[in-house]
Design a protein around this motif. Structure first.
Motif, PDB file in Angstrom:
ATOM      1  N   LYS A   1       1.146  -1.234  -0.057  1.00  0.00           N
ATOM      2  CA  LYS A   1       0.162  -0.083   0.349  1.00  0.00           C
ATOM      3  C   LYS A   1       0.813   1.524  -0.176  1.00  0.00           C
ATOM      4  O   LYS A   1       2.140   0.905   0.338  1.00  0.00           O
ATOM      5  CB  LYS A   1      -0.723  -0.416   1.694  1.00  0.00           C
ATOM      6  N   ARG A   2       0.082   2.419   0.022  1.00  0.00           N
ATOM      7  CA  ARG A   2       0.908   3.528  -0.211  1.00  0.00           C
ATOM      8  C   ARG A   2       1.341   3.857   1.185  1.00  0.00           C
ATOM      9  O   ARG A   2       1.547   3.692   2.424  1.00  0.00           O
ATOM     10  CB  ARG A   2      -0.390   4.401  -0.863  1.00  0.00           C
ATOM     11  N   LEU A   3       2.757   4.307   0.707  1.00  0.00           N
ATOM     12  CA  LEU A   3       3.720   4.433   1.930  1.00  0.00           C
ATOM     13  C   LEU A   3       4.056   6.187   2.823  1.00  0.00           C
ATOM     14  O   LEU A   3       3.845   6.794   1.179  1.00  0.00           O
ATOM     15  CB  LEU A   3       5.072   3.493   2.211  1.00  0.00           C
ATOM     16  N   SER A   4       4.726   6.278   4.063  1.00  0.00           N
ATOM     17  CA  SER A   4       4.762   7.495   4.351  1.00  0.00           C
ATOM     18  C   SER A   4       5.607   8.458   3.492  1.00  0.00           C
ATOM     19  O   SER A   4       6.331   7.542   2.808  1.00  0.00           O
ATOM     20  CB  SER A   4       5.357   7.530   5.730  1.00  0.00           C
ATOM     21  N   VAL A   5       4.967   9.708   3.058  1.00  0.00           N
ATOM     22  CA  VAL A   5       6.044  10.718   1.814  1.00  0.00           C
ATOM     23  C   VAL A   5       7.283  11.288   3.076  1.00  0.00           C
ATOM     24  O   VAL A   5       7.148  11.671   4.242  1.00  0.00           O
ATOM     25  CB  VAL A   5       5.714  11.852   1.732  1.00  0.00           C
ATOM     26  N   LEU A   6       8.526  10.673   2.782  1.00  0.00           N
ATOM     27  CA  LEU A   6       9.720  11.245   3.385  1.00  0.00           C
ATOM     28  C   LEU A   6       9.645  12.727   3.192  1.00  0.00           C
ATOM     29  O   LEU A   6      10.091  12.952   2.329  1.00  0.00           O
ATOM     30  CB  LEU A   6      10.988  10.011   3.151  1.00  0.00           C
ATOM     31  N   GLN A   7      10.806  12.903   4.279  1.00  0.00           N
ATOM     32  CA  GLN A   7      10.811  14.526   4.745  1.00  0.00           C
ATOM     33  C   GLN A   7      12.827  14.939   4.941  1.00  0.00           C
ATOM     34  O   GLN A   7      12.587  14.053   5.149  1.00  0.00           O
ATOM     35  CB  GLN A   7      10.158  15.781   5.501  1.00  0.00           C
ATOM     36  N   PRO A   8      12.782  15.287   4.184  1.00  0.00           N
ATOM     37  CA  PRO A   8      14.420  15.548   4.579  1.00  0.00           C
ATOM     38  C   PRO A   8      14.356  15.993   5.907  1.00  0.00           C
ATOM     39  O   PRO A   8      13.893  17.280   6.100  1.00  0.00           O
ATOM     40  CB  PRO A   8      14.702  16.765   3.204  1.00  0.00           C
ATOM     41  N   ASP A   9      15.960  15.655   6.452  1.00  0.00           N
ATOM     42  CA  ASP A   9      16.376  15.810   6.955  1.00  0.00           C
ATOM     43  C   ASP A   9      17.592  16.701   7.145  1.00  0.00           C
ATOM     44  O   ASP A   9      18.754  15.093   7.049  1.00  0.00           O
ATOM     45  CB  ASP A   9      15.897  15.469   8.572  1.00  0.00           C
ATOM     46  N   SER A  10      19.021  17.622   7.897  1.00  0.00           N
ATOM     47  CA  SER A  10      20.010  17.115   8.018  1.00  0.00           C
ATOM     48  C   SER A  10      20.826  16.827   8.709  1.00  0.00           C
ATOM     49  O   SER A  10      21.825  15.989   8.456  1.00  0.00           O
ATOM     50  CB  SER A  10      20.025  18.920   7.453  1.00  0.00           C
ATOM     51  N   GLY A  11      20.149  16.465   9.907  1.00  0.00           N
ATOM     52  CA  GLY A  11      20.588  15.829  10.548  1.00  0.00           C
ATOM     53  C   GLY A  11      20.860  14.168  10.074  1.00  0.00           C
ATOM     54  O   GLY A  11      22.206  13.563   9.704  1.00  0.00           O
ATOM     55  N   VAL A  12      20.243  13.714   9.477  1.00  0.00           N
ATOM     56  CA  VAL A  12      19.701  12.326   8.571  1.00  0.00           C
ATOM     57  C   VAL A  12      21.109  12.757   7.607  1.00  0.00           C
ATOM     58  O   VAL A  12      21.389  11.404   7.709  1.00  0.00           O
ATOM     59  CB  VAL A  12      18.590  12.188   8.056  1.00  0.00           C
ATOM     60  N   TYR A  13      20.708  13.687   7.463  1.00  0.00           N
ATOM     61  CA  TYR A  13      21.847  13.706   5.874  1.00  0.00           C
ATOM     62  C   TYR A  13      23.459  13.876   6.595  1.00  0.00           C
ATOM     63  O   TYR A  13      24.352  13.470   6.014  1.00  0.00           O
ATOM     64  CB  TYR A  13      21.474  15.082   4.868  1.00  0.00           C
ATOM     65  N   ASN A  14      23.540  14.434   7.228  1.00  0.00           N
ATOM     66  CA  ASN A  14      25.107  14.787   7.949  1.00  0.00           C
ATOM     67  C   ASN A  14      25.262  12.994   8.141  1.00  0.00           C
ATOM     68  O   ASN A  14      26.797  13.227   8.401  1.00  0.00           O
ATOM     69  CB  ASN A  14      24.968  15.577   8.515  1.00  0.00           C
ATOM     70  N   ALA A  15      24.829  12.595   9.112  1.00  0.00           N
ATOM     71  CA  ALA A  15      24.808  10.910   9.083  1.00  0.00           C
ATOM     72  C   ALA A  15      25.565   9.995   8.133  1.00  0.00           C
ATOM     73  O   ALA A  15      26.072   9.394   8.257  1.00  0.00           O
ATOM     74  CB  ALA A  15      24.116  10.234   9.812  1.00  0.00           C
ATOM     75  N   ALA A  16      24.602  10.530   7.458  1.00  0.00           N
ATOM     76  CA  ALA A  16      24.955  10.005   5.751  1.00  0.00           C
ATOM     77  C   ALA A  16      26.356  10.791   5.510  1.00  0.00           C
ATOM     78  O   ALA A  16      27.245   9.205   4.771  1.00  0.00           O
ATOM     79  CB  ALA A  16      23.698   9.806   4.708  1.00  0.00           C
TER      80      ALA A  16
ATOM     81  N   PHE B   1      22.985  12.589  15.457  1.00  0.00           N
ATOM     82  CA  PHE B   1      23.447  13.996  14.338  1.00  0.00           C
ATOM     83  C   PHE B   1      21.964  14.138  14.154  1.00  0.00           C
ATOM     84  O   PHE B   1      22.248  15.627  13.809  1.00  0.00           O
ATOM     85  CB  PHE B   1      23.605  13.769  13.285  1.00  0.00           C
ATOM     86  N   SER B   2      20.532  13.138  14.563  1.00  0.00           N
ATOM     87  CA  SER B   2      19.763  13.820  14.721  1.00  0.00           C
ATOM     88  C   SER B   2      18.804  13.563  15.559  1.00  0.00           C
ATOM     89  O   SER B   2      18.445  12.538  15.635  1.00  0.00           O
ATOM     90  CB  SER B   2      18.952  13.872  13.053  1.00  0.00           C
ATOM     91  N   PRO B   3      18.940  13.929  16.667  1.00  0.00           N
ATOM     92  CA  PRO B   3      18.684  13.624  17.971  1.00  0.00           C
ATOM     93  C   PRO B   3      16.450  13.377  18.476  1.00  0.00           C
ATOM     94  O   PRO B   3      16.190  12.962  19.011  1.00  0.00           O
ATOM     95  CB  PRO B   3      18.939  14.911  19.074  1.00  0.00           C
ATOM     96  N   SER B   4      16.447  13.967  17.226  1.00  0.00           N
ATOM     97  CA  SER B   4      14.663  14.473  16.810  1.00  0.00           C
ATOM     98  C   SER B   4      14.336  12.273  16.703  1.00  0.00           C
ATOM     99  O   SER B   4      13.113  11.928  16.807  1.00  0.00           O
ATOM    100  CB  SER B   4      13.976  14.928  16.371  1.00  0.00           C
TER     101      SER B   4
ATOM    102  N   HIS C   1      11.851  10.448   7.998  1.00  0.00           N
ATOM    103  CA  HIS C   1      12.709  10.891   7.490  1.00  0.00           C
ATOM    104  C   HIS C   1      13.974  10.476   6.624  1.00  0.00           C
ATOM    105  O   HIS C   1      14.157   9.348   6.595  1.00  0.00           O
ATOM    106  CB  HIS C   1      12.897  12.327   8.146  1.00  0.00           C
ATOM    107  N   ALA C   2      14.844  11.596   5.700  1.00  0.00           N
ATOM    108  CA  ALA C   2      15.675  10.374   5.101  1.00  0.00           C
ATOM    109  C   ALA C   2      16.956  11.753   4.726  1.00  0.00           C
ATOM    110  O   ALA C   2      16.220  12.577   4.910  1.00  0.00           O
ATOM    111  CB  ALA C   2      15.558   9.914   3.762  1.00  0.00           C
ATOM    112  N   GLY C   3      17.823  11.346   4.660  1.00  0.00           N
ATOM    113  CA  GLY C   3      19.163  12.159   3.541  1.00  0.00           C
ATOM    114  C   GLY C   3      19.632  11.256   3.098  1.00  0.00           C
ATOM    115  O   GLY C   3      19.596   9.811   3.267  1.00  0.00           O
TER     116      GLY C   3
END
Length: 241
Positions: free
Chosen positions: A122-137, A168-171, A218-220
């Motif tokens: 089924k349809r899944l959640s739309v991912l929001q960008p996150d600078s912390g998640v990106y910085n971890a990558a 990197f993204s405590p939230s 979220h994703a990065g």
């Protein structure tokens, strides 16, 4: 025969264009990402919002893989070992089983299961960008680059993907990671995603189900070049409730 499929994938993904859907283009204003990394977020969202929309890319690959299997046989052979331990009458017995895998059979199996997954998910959640998640990558990409991309998912500091993402993204309450490399062909976000979705030869298709995991919010994504290869790290996070 995998190179035939990869060439077909490149041609196939290049032919099919779709109009940009603004609601899925969540990273369009993220200046900290390169254009191809913003495109990766968009493509992930297009897949997750409509899994069936990727069938036009995958079904022709399955048809090609079946023809390769029919015309060229099972393909090259590799093996994996399975270790099991059992206890009977207080005595522990260890057993090692050898599992043989054939490349062309595995390719058909991987694509067949992927087609089934895309039809039923089924349809899944739309991912929001996150600078912390990106910085971890980014952190792991730099670590990998210093070690010829041989670290897998564990950093030189002993960190796991979820360690880095929550640091990197405590939230974020949790996270996970995909890594993929491509060589000798044009590279696009979509081609990387298709490669990770097919996941041929990976037990349990872990990269595929990471991309299709409903818990992510979220994703990065980092795309880079190193040692003659193009590399992609996808980091996913689940925001604390």
């Amino acid at each position: 025969m995998k190179y035939i499929l990869l060439a077909f994938l490149l041609i196939n993904t290049g032919k099919l264009k779709a109009q940009i859907i603004d609601s899925l283009n969540t990273a369009k204003n993220c200046a900290y990402m390169k254009p191809e990394e913003r495109e990766m977020i968009y493509e992930l969202n297009r897949l997750r919002s409509s899994p069936k929309s990727y069938l036009p890319y995958i079904e022709p690959l399955l048809k090609t893989a079946k023809n390769i299997l029919k015309n060229f046989g099972k393909g090259s052979r590799t093996y994996s070992l399975t270790y099991t331990t059992s206890t009977k009458n207080g005595q522990e017995t260890k057993k090692i089983d050898t599992n043989w895998h054939y490349s062309n059979i595995e390719e058909v199996n991987a694509l067949s299961t992927l087609v089934n997954d895309l039809r039923k998910i089924k349809r899944l959640s739309v991912l929001q960008p996150d600078s912390g998640v990106y910085n971890a990558a980014q952190k792991h990409a730099k670590d990998q680059d210093a070690h010829e991309w041989g670290l897998m998912h564990t950093g030189t500091d002993g960190s796991s993907p979820w360690d880095r993402i929550t640091r990197f993204s405590p939230s974020m309450s949790f996270g996970n990671e995909n890594i993929a490399g491509r060589s000798g062909m044009e590279v696009t976000a979509r081609a990387f995603i298709i490669q990770l979705l097919i996941d041929s030869g990976i037990p349990g298709y872990g990269h595929r189900y990471n991309i299709l995991d409903p818990q992510w919010t979220h994703a990065g994504c980092v795309m880079t070049k190193s040692k003659g290869m193009d590399w992609c790290i996808q980091n996913f996070g689940a925001k604390k409730k």
